[in-house]
Write a protein that holds these residues in place. Structure first.
Motif, PDB file in Angstrom:
ATOM      1  N   THR A  76     -21.243 -27.232 -23.276  1.00  0.00           N
ATOM      2  CA  THR A  76     -21.294 -26.602 -22.159  1.00  0.00           C
ATOM      3  C   THR A  76     -22.634 -26.524 -21.547  1.00  0.00           C
ATOM      4  O   THR A  76     -23.621 -27.450 -22.076  1.00  0.00           O
ATOM      5  CB  THR A  76     -20.825 -25.201 -22.199  1.00  0.00           C
ATOM      6  OG1 THR A  76     -21.799 -24.338 -22.900  1.00  0.00           O
ATOM      7  CG2 THR A  76     -19.488 -25.123 -23.106  1.00  0.00           C
ATOM      8  N   ASP A  77     -22.581 -26.270 -20.226  1.00  0.00           N
ATOM      9  CA  ASP A  77     -24.231 -25.905 -19.682  1.00  0.00           C
ATOM     10  C   ASP A  77     -25.317 -25.236 -20.501  1.00  0.00           C
ATOM     11  O   ASP A  77     -26.111 -25.238 -20.426  1.00  0.00           O
ATOM     12  CB  ASP A  77     -23.907 -25.265 -18.350  1.00  0.00           C
ATOM     13  CG  ASP A  77     -23.102 -26.550 -17.287  1.00  0.00           C
ATOM     14  OD1 ASP A  77     -23.320 -27.755 -17.673  1.00  0.00           O
ATOM     15  OD2 ASP A  77     -22.717 -25.987 -16.354  1.00  0.00           O
ATOM     16  N   GLU A  78     -24.392 -24.340 -21.378  1.00  0.00           N
ATOM     17  CA  GLU A  78     -25.205 -23.428 -22.251  1.00  0.00           C
ATOM     18  C   GLU A  78     -25.539 -23.509 -23.262  1.00  0.00           C
ATOM     19  O   GLU A  78     -26.426 -23.046 -24.084  1.00  0.00           O
ATOM     20  CB  GLU A  78     -24.625 -21.823 -21.611  1.00  0.00           C
ATOM     21  CG  GLU A  78     -24.380 -21.615 -20.145  1.00  0.00           C
ATOM     22  CD  GLU A  78     -25.529 -20.750 -19.668  1.00  0.00           C
ATOM     23  OE1 GLU A  78     -25.916 -19.815 -20.559  1.00  0.00           O
ATOM     24  OE2 GLU A  78     -25.588 -20.612 -18.429  1.00  0.00           O
ATOM     25  N   THR A  79     -24.442 -23.772 -24.244  1.00  0.00           N
ATOM     26  CA  THR A  79     -24.260 -23.765 -25.451  1.00  0.00           C
ATOM     27  C   THR A  79     -23.666 -25.202 -26.058  1.00  0.00           C
ATOM     28  O   THR A  79     -22.969 -26.034 -25.236  1.00  0.00           O
ATOM     29  CB  THR A  79     -23.784 -22.598 -26.061  1.00  0.00           C
ATOM     30  OG1 THR A  79     -24.127 -22.624 -27.453  1.00  0.00           O
ATOM     31  CG2 THR A  79     -22.365 -22.479 -25.561  1.00  0.00           C
ATOM     32  N   ASN A 102     -20.094 -21.512 -32.849  1.00  0.00           N
ATOM     33  CA  ASN A 102     -20.905 -21.561 -31.800  1.00  0.00           C
ATOM     34  C   ASN A 102     -22.287 -22.029 -32.612  1.00  0.00           C
ATOM     35  O   ASN A 102     -23.147 -21.190 -33.110  1.00  0.00           O
ATOM     36  CB  ASN A 102     -21.311 -20.370 -31.137  1.00  0.00           C
ATOM     37  CG  ASN A 102     -22.074 -20.347 -29.618  1.00  0.00           C
ATOM     38  OD1 ASN A 102     -22.858 -21.296 -29.556  1.00  0.00           O
ATOM     39  ND2 ASN A 102     -22.008 -19.343 -28.828  1.00  0.00           N
ATOM     40  N   ASP A 105     -27.353 -21.878 -28.309  1.00  0.00           N
ATOM     41  CA  ASP A 105     -28.352 -20.624 -28.124  1.00  0.00           C
ATOM     42  C   ASP A 105     -27.663 -19.667 -26.966  1.00  0.00           C
ATOM     43  O   ASP A 105     -28.436 -18.786 -26.973  1.00  0.00           O
ATOM     44  CB  ASP A 105     -29.446 -21.297 -27.470  1.00  0.00           C
ATOM     45  CG  ASP A 105     -30.356 -22.395 -28.485  1.00  0.00           C
ATOM     46  OD1 ASP A 105     -30.262 -22.122 -29.698  1.00  0.00           O
ATOM     47  OD2 ASP A 105     -30.754 -23.504 -28.100  1.00  0.00           O
ATOM     48  N   ALA A 106     -26.553 -19.717 -26.759  1.00  0.00           N
ATOM     49  CA  ALA A 106     -26.059 -18.756 -25.705  1.00  0.00           C
ATOM     50  C   ALA A 106     -24.416 -18.518 -26.025  1.00  0.00           C
ATOM     51  O   ALA A 106     -23.829 -19.334 -26.633  1.00  0.00           O
ATOM     52  CB  ALA A 106     -26.134 -19.244 -24.204  1.00  0.00           C
ATOM     53  N   PRO A 107     -24.086 -17.393 -25.660  1.00  0.00           N
ATOM     54  CA  PRO A 107     -22.711 -16.931 -26.037  1.00  0.00           C
ATOM     55  C   PRO A 107     -21.606 -17.957 -25.397  1.00  0.00           C
ATOM     56  O   PRO A 107     -22.169 -18.479 -24.168  1.00  0.00           O
ATOM     57  CB  PRO A 107     -22.620 -15.560 -25.492  1.00  0.00           C
ATOM     58  CG  PRO A 107     -23.985 -14.894 -25.590  1.00  0.00           C
ATOM     59  CD  PRO A 107     -24.592 -16.061 -25.067  1.00  0.00           C
ATOM     60  N   ALA A 108     -20.599 -18.180 -26.010  1.00  0.00           N
ATOM     61  CA  ALA A 108     -19.683 -18.856 -25.213  1.00  0.00           C
ATOM     62  C   ALA A 108     -18.363 -18.213 -24.829  1.00  0.00           C
ATOM     63  O   ALA A 108     -17.700 -17.730 -25.588  1.00  0.00           O
ATOM     64  CB  ALA A 108     -19.125 -20.134 -26.084  1.00  0.00           C
ATOM     65  N   SER A 146     -15.488 -13.838 -26.296  1.00  0.00           N
ATOM     66  CA  SER A 146     -16.909 -14.630 -26.438  1.00  0.00           C
ATOM     67  C   SER A 146     -17.041 -14.854 -27.790  1.00  0.00           C
ATOM     68  O   SER A 146     -16.839 -13.997 -28.817  1.00  0.00           O
ATOM     69  CB  SER A 146     -18.098 -13.744 -25.904  1.00  0.00           C
ATOM     70  OG  SER A 146     -19.299 -14.285 -25.889  1.00  0.00           O
ATOM     71  N   ASP A 148     -20.112 -15.388 -29.766  1.00  0.00           N
ATOM     72  CA  ASP A 148     -21.649 -15.308 -29.967  1.00  0.00           C
ATOM     73  C   ASP A 148     -22.479 -16.494 -30.734  1.00  0.00           C
ATOM     74  O   ASP A 148     -21.629 -17.189 -31.342  1.00  0.00           O
ATOM     75  CB  ASP A 148     -22.154 -14.133 -30.307  1.00  0.00           C
ATOM     76  CG  ASP A 148     -21.669 -12.897 -29.572  1.00  0.00           C
ATOM     77  OD1 ASP A 148     -21.379 -13.056 -28.355  1.00  0.00           O
ATOM     78  OD2 ASP A 148     -21.385 -11.776 -29.986  1.00  0.00           O
ATOM     79  N   THR A 149     -23.612 -16.687 -30.584  1.00  0.00           N
ATOM     80  CA  THR A 149     -24.261 -17.465 -31.234  1.00  0.00           C
ATOM     81  C   THR A 149     -24.296 -17.304 -32.876  1.00  0.00           C
ATOM     82  O   THR A 149     -24.505 -16.170 -32.968  1.00  0.00           O
ATOM     83  CB  THR A 149     -25.861 -17.578 -30.642  1.00  0.00           C
ATOM     84  OG1 THR A 149     -26.473 -16.201 -31.074  1.00  0.00           O
ATOM     85  CG2 THR A 149     -26.163 -17.877 -29.336  1.00  0.00           C
TER      86      THR A 149
END
Length: 205
Positions: A76-79, A102, A105-108, A146, A148-149
């Motif tokens: 994703t854009d974050e993880t 995950n 580095d960020a929650p999904a 969510s 989490d990492t």
């Protein structure tokens, strides 16, 4: 406190009763084991033209996604997330174990752990093996969640008709027709802002 010695005749009678009970249990258990050993997949084999159910009240679950399926890894854009399974060949009656981790580095954000499809490959494409038994179309429960990492969702699905149907609480689901040897896939479509991710496997008897 030590027990008083039993009368020999009573002891003999009790021992005979225990032996008889054990033998009866052994025979009954053997019968169950023999039945279970021969209770393999009863549905169509290979790649059927479609999945047909003789129950008029059965309404098959639709496919709640249109995007192409990512294999094993999705970003994703974050993880980033990775879907792993124990193998590509699964035996009827055993457990299908999958883990969605995950690794970024960020929650999904997700739509909950039940946002998945269990599909079979057919001549019409991939179809969910499950459906409603009420005569009306239903949707799987969704909830805000969510991963989490360094955390994960995990599933342990028993590959029987009842095991798959009962994995979703509060919905009257069934698997129809029965599972048969062929190609299946688990697809998690609950990742928000990311394509669905899936794993294929062959079901054998």
């Amino acid at each position: 406190m030590p027990l008083a010695p039993l009368d020999v005749g009573m002891d003999h009678t009790r021992r005979d009763a225990l032996v008889g009970s054990a033998l009866a249990l052994s025979v009954a258990t053997a019968g169950c084991l023999d039945f279970a050993a021969g209770d393999g997949p009863q549905g169509p084999e290979g790649t059927p033209a479609t999945l047909t159910c003789e129950d008029d009240a059965f309404v098959r679950l639709g496919q709640p996604f249109e995007a192409s399926i990512a294999r094993t890894l999705v970003e994703t854009d974050e993880t980033a997330l990775e879907l792993s399974s124990e193998g590509t060949t699964e035996t009827y009656g055993q457990s299908l174990r999958l883990v969605l981790r995950n690794t970024g580095d960020a929650p999904a954000p997700t739509r909950g752990e039940l946002a998945y499809s269990l599909q079979r490959e057919t001549g019409e494409g991939w179809l969910d093996v499950r459906g409603s038994t009420t005569g009306e179309a239903v949707e799987l429960p969704r909830s805000e969640g969510s991963i989490d990492t360094s955390s994960a969702y995990s599933w342990d699905l028993t590959l029987t008709e009842s095991g798959i149907a009962d994995a979703v609480d509060d919905l009257e689901l069934a698997v129809c027709p029965p599972l048969g040897p062929g190609t299946y896939r688990f697809v998690y479509w609950g990742l928000v802002g990311a394509p669905p991710i899936g794993a294929e496997f062959e079901l054998v008897g």
